[in-house]
Design an enzyme around this catalytic site. Structure first.
Site, PDB file in Angstrom:
ATOM      1  N   SER A   1       0.851  -1.182   0.000  1.00  0.00           N
ATOM      2  CA  SER A   1       0.000   0.000   0.000  1.00  0.00           C
ATOM      3  C   SER A   1       0.894   1.243   0.000  1.00  0.00           C
ATOM      4  O   SER A   1       2.044   1.180  -0.443  1.00  0.00           O
ATOM      5  CB  SER A   1      -0.923  -0.039   1.223  1.00  0.00           C
ATOM      6  OG  SER A   1      -1.918   0.958   1.125  1.00  0.00           O
ATOM      7  N   ASN A   2       0.387   2.366   0.474  1.00  0.00           N
ATOM      8  CA  ASN A   2       1.178   3.602   0.513  1.00  0.00           C
ATOM      9  C   ASN A   2       0.713   4.455   1.695  1.00  0.00           C
ATOM     10  O   ASN A   2      -0.191   4.069   2.420  1.00  0.00           O
ATOM     11  CB  ASN A   2       1.041   4.355  -0.818  1.00  0.00           C
ATOM     12  CG  ASN A   2      -0.416   4.613  -1.155  1.00  0.00           C
ATOM     13  OD1 ASN A   2      -1.085   5.366  -0.473  1.00  0.00           O
ATOM     14  ND2 ASN A   2      -0.915   3.959  -2.195  1.00  0.00           N
ATOM     15  N   TYR A   3       1.336   5.610   1.862  1.00  0.00           N
ATOM     16  CA  TYR A   3       1.103   6.430   3.066  1.00  0.00           C
ATOM     17  C   TYR A   3      -0.157   7.297   3.012  1.00  0.00           C
ATOM     18  O   TYR A   3      -0.395   8.078   3.932  1.00  0.00           O
ATOM     19  CB  TYR A   3       2.298   7.353   3.297  1.00  0.00           C
ATOM     20  CG  TYR A   3       3.535   6.654   3.787  1.00  0.00           C
ATOM     21  CD1 TYR A   3       3.557   6.039   5.036  1.00  0.00           C
ATOM     22  CD2 TYR A   3       4.682   6.627   3.010  1.00  0.00           C
ATOM     23  CE1 TYR A   3       4.691   5.401   5.489  1.00  0.00           C
ATOM     24  CE2 TYR A   3       5.828   5.993   3.457  1.00  0.00           C
ATOM     25  CZ  TYR A   3       5.831   5.385   4.707  1.00  0.00           C
ATOM     26  OH  TYR A   3       6.958   4.757   5.143  1.00  0.00           O
TER      27      TYR A   3
ATOM     28  N   ALA B   1      -4.910   7.422  -3.836  1.00  0.00           N
ATOM     29  CA  ALA B   1      -3.535   6.976  -4.094  1.00  0.00           C
ATOM     30  C   ALA B   1      -3.632   5.508  -4.503  1.00  0.00           C
ATOM     31  O   ALA B   1      -3.424   4.595  -3.701  1.00  0.00           O
ATOM     32  CB  ALA B   1      -2.692   7.156  -2.844  1.00  0.00           C
TER      33      ALA B   1
END
Ligand code: CTP
Length: 214
Positions: A28-30, A95
């Site tokens: 995943s991402n932030y 995102a």
């Protein structure tokens, strides 16, 4: 906007996506989803009927907004495309993970047994898919860059057939979370608006102003 009139629908996609590796792990991402949620809230305040397709976040669901929760990029694309016919304005602020593991293990992958290699395949680009089916809608996306901010943002605007791109540079402001940040908005005619050091709530209102000018 009059309450009795049929309210225009604004569709927002927000938050990260999660791409499963096995039942306990994902990539995943932030992203926290804050910007997209603020856009949904601002639109609601302005009288739009709002649909928010949200990846996993810890944010409170905005009141009066239809929230559709998704996990992966594929789920998100499906939900966005399903809601698209009713939307007049679309903001893809999510995102979206560019890749997913080629295989999702049904059981937890155990350690040991030598080197592990994770094979990734590319996810579809949701903003491009929406841009390809625009039919009179106003479509906005984001561009998150570490370098060549405006050049890359303009390229994304054209490639994805968006009307507006909101560009953030990673590094010179706190783009993840709820701090103040700066953006450059570029529209399809090449007009450029720079907005500096604002909260995401303020920026969400600026984005809606730009979208309403179309
Ligand atoms: N986006 C999308 N689907 C994807 C990837 C990105 O809809 N699979 C959207 C994002 O929501 C954003 C815009 O495309 O509105 C730009 O995303 P960004 O991450 O800045 O760029 P990418 O197109 O993924 O390109 P790169 O990672 O090479 O910068």
């Amino acid at each position: 906007m009059r309450k009795s009139a049929k309210r225009p629908c604004l569709l927002v996609a927000a938050g990260p996506t999660r791409e499963r590796i096995d039942p306990v792990r994902f990539i995943s991402n932030y992203s926290t989803g804050t910007f997209g949620y603020e856009i949904a809230k601002a639109a609601k305040r302005r009288g739009y009927s709002v649909v928010l397709v949200s990846g996993p976040t810890y944010l409170k669901e905005p009141r009066g907004v239809k929230v559709i929760r998704v996990e992966s990029a594929r789920d998100m694309k499906r939900a966005v495309m399903r809601q698209l016919p009713r939307a007049k304005t679309v903001v893809i602020a999510a995102a979206v993970s560019d890749w997913r593991p080629r295989f999702e293990a049904k059981r937890k992958i155990k350690k040991g047994a030598g080197k592990k290699v994770l094979e990734l395949v590319e996810n579809d680009d949701i903003l491009s898919e929406v841009g390809n089916r625009k039919r009179g809608r106003v479509v906005a996306g984001f561009a998150l860059e570490t370098e060549n901010l405006e050049r890359n943002a303009l390229r994304k605007l054209l490639q994805k057939n968006a009307d507006l791109i909101i560009a953030n540079r990673l590094g010179d402001s706190s783009i993840f979370g709820d701090g103040r940040t700066s953006v450059v908005m570029i529209d399809k005619w090449g007009n450029r608006t720079s907005v500096r050091n604002r909260t995401k709530r303020e920026l969400a209102s600026n984005v809606l102003d730009r979208l309403e000018a179309f």
